[in-house]
Design a protein around this motif. Structure first.
Motif, PDB file in Angstrom:
ATOM      1  N   ASP A 209       0.914  -1.252   0.041  1.00  0.00           N
ATOM      2  CA  ASP A 209       0.067   0.165  -0.106  1.00  0.00           C
ATOM      3  C   ASP A 209       0.458   1.353   0.178  1.00  0.00           C
ATOM      4  OD1 ASP A 209      -2.667  -1.500  -0.068  1.00  0.00           O
ATOM      5  OD2 ASP A 209      -3.019  -1.072   2.089  1.00  0.00           O
ATOM      6  N   THR A 210       1.804   1.380   0.820  1.00  0.00           N
ATOM      7  CA  THR A 210       2.459   2.963   1.316  1.00  0.00           C
ATOM      8  C   THR A 210       3.053   2.976  -0.539  1.00  0.00           C
ATOM      9  OG1 THR A 210       2.768   2.476   3.311  1.00  0.00           O
ATOM     10  CG2 THR A 210       4.643   3.436   2.267  1.00  0.00           C
TER      11      THR A 210
ATOM     12  N   ARG B 136       3.244   1.987  -3.417  1.00  0.00           N
ATOM     13  CA  ARG B 136       1.462   2.410  -4.321  1.00  0.00           C
ATOM     14  C   ARG B 136       1.285   3.965  -4.516  1.00  0.00           C
ATOM     15  NH1 ARG B 136       0.301  -0.528  -8.428  1.00  0.00           N
ATOM     16  NH2 ARG B 136      -0.313  -2.582  -8.264  1.00  0.00           N
ATOM     17  N   LYS B 137       1.039   4.096  -3.443  1.00  0.00           N
ATOM     18  CA  LYS B 137       1.074   5.524  -2.651  1.00  0.00           C
ATOM     19  C   LYS B 137       1.907   6.555  -2.788  1.00  0.00           C
ATOM     20  CE  LYS B 137      -0.899   8.133   1.441  1.00  0.00           C
ATOM     21  NZ  LYS B 137      -0.805   7.109   3.106  1.00  0.00           N
TER      22      LYS B 137
ATOM     23  N   ASP C  12       2.698   6.318  -6.581  1.00  0.00           N
ATOM     24  CA  ASP C  12       2.027   7.567  -7.584  1.00  0.00           C
ATOM     25  C   ASP C  12       1.360   8.837  -7.254  1.00  0.00           C
ATOM     26  OD1 ASP C  12       0.116   4.992  -8.551  1.00  0.00           O
ATOM     27  OD2 ASP C  12      -1.345   5.005  -7.070  1.00  0.00           O
ATOM     28  N   ARG C  13       2.515   9.272  -5.799  1.00  0.00           N
ATOM     29  CA  ARG C  13       2.814  10.858  -5.461  1.00  0.00           C
ATOM     30  C   ARG C  13       3.868  11.047  -6.486  1.00  0.00           C
ATOM     31  NH1 ARG C  13       3.815  13.278   0.255  1.00  0.00           N
ATOM     32  NH2 ARG C  13       4.463  15.425  -0.183  1.00  0.00           N
TER      33      ARG C  13
END
Ligand code: ZN
Length: 266
Positions: free
Chosen positions: A224-225, A227-228, A231-232
């Motif tokens: 999750d981290t 991807r986050k 993406d940023r």
């Protein structure tokens, strides 16, 4: 640097056969994963800031590492004595053992401010943590943290995502370790994200962001981290690097479907 032998279970949700295919496709030998231990240094005015400190040459990390002082002088022309602040991403040995002498645990940088995420220190000093099995490379680490970093007077902690130094912000990145942060460095319009272990194998493996690496303490949270943060990095056009990335290790990320493509700079 170190090459880690491949074994089943290294990536929890992918077979070792698939890992080998990816390695071969990227032009690497398929019997081991190349791992690097890279420390970033920032020059802020006349002070030198380190982001993490590497393995300190601790034998658990094998040969070929623990050369921080020589590398600072020879490769970057930096004087280790000019280090006034050390920003720590998380309290794993390959990021903090460079803070302490391997035999005596004495401080290597007693005059520097050491800045640690509060959530990390809290997790590694909570009751019973030393009895959790975190794999062979983390044997004894909680006790060592409790005897060193947790007692040192030159350590300060922070919560959340503050500006730690002018132009340097913490960015929450839990998963590899429960309280890990990345560091976002801004200079004018340019932004550089030092992403610690958001992906702790090399960029070619980060092109499979859903891989759950067993070296991450919470592999799902780490996905999750990843991807986050990635993406940023794409949206904000960040320059990005990570502690364990292969050279050339500074560049940008682009999105290709559900994958991320790393484009090295320079
Ligand atoms: Zn690491």
């Amino acid at each position: 640097m170190r090459d880690v032998p491949l074994r089943e279970g290294m990536v929890r949700n992918v077979s070792v056969k698939q890992v080998k295919t990816v390695l071969r496709d990227a032009g690497f030998p398929d019997n081991q994963a190349p791992l690097r231990f890279i420390i970033m240094a920032l020059k802020l005015g006349d002070q030198v800031v380190l982001i993490d400190t590497g393995t300190g040459g601790h034998p658990i990390y094998g040969e070929g590492n623990g050369r921080l002082f020589e590398s600072m002088a020879a490769a970057a022309g930096l004087d280790p004595k000019a280090v006034k602040t050390i920003l720590i991403s998380h309290l794993h040995g390959d990021h903090i053992y460079g803070l302490m002498n391997n035999e005596s645990d004495a401080q290597v940088f007693p005059d520097a401010d050491i800045v640690v995420p509060a959530a990390e220190l809290k997790w590694w000093t909570r009751p019973g943590v030393e009895s959790i099995d975190l794999g062979p490379t983390r044997k004894g680490i909680a006790r060592r943290i409790q005897a060193t970093v947790a007692t040192w007077k030159n350590v300060r902690t922070f919560e959340g995502e503050p500006e730690l130094l002018p132009g340097v912000h913490a960015v929450r990145a839990p998963g590899p370790s429960p309280g890990m942060v990345a560091h976002l460095v801004t200079s004018g319009v340019e932004q550089f994200l030092i992403s610690a272990d958001v992906v702790n194998l090399a960029p070619h493996i980060s092109t499979n962001p859903e891989w759950q690496l067993s070296i991450d303490q919470d592999p799902r949270m780490a996905v999750d981290t990843r991807r986050k943060i990635f993406d940023r990095a794409v949206t904000d056009k960040l320059t990005i690097s990570g502690t364990h990335w292969l050279m050339p290790n500074v560049g940008t990320l682009a999105k290709d479907g559900s994958r991320y493509v790393f484009v090295a700079e320079g």
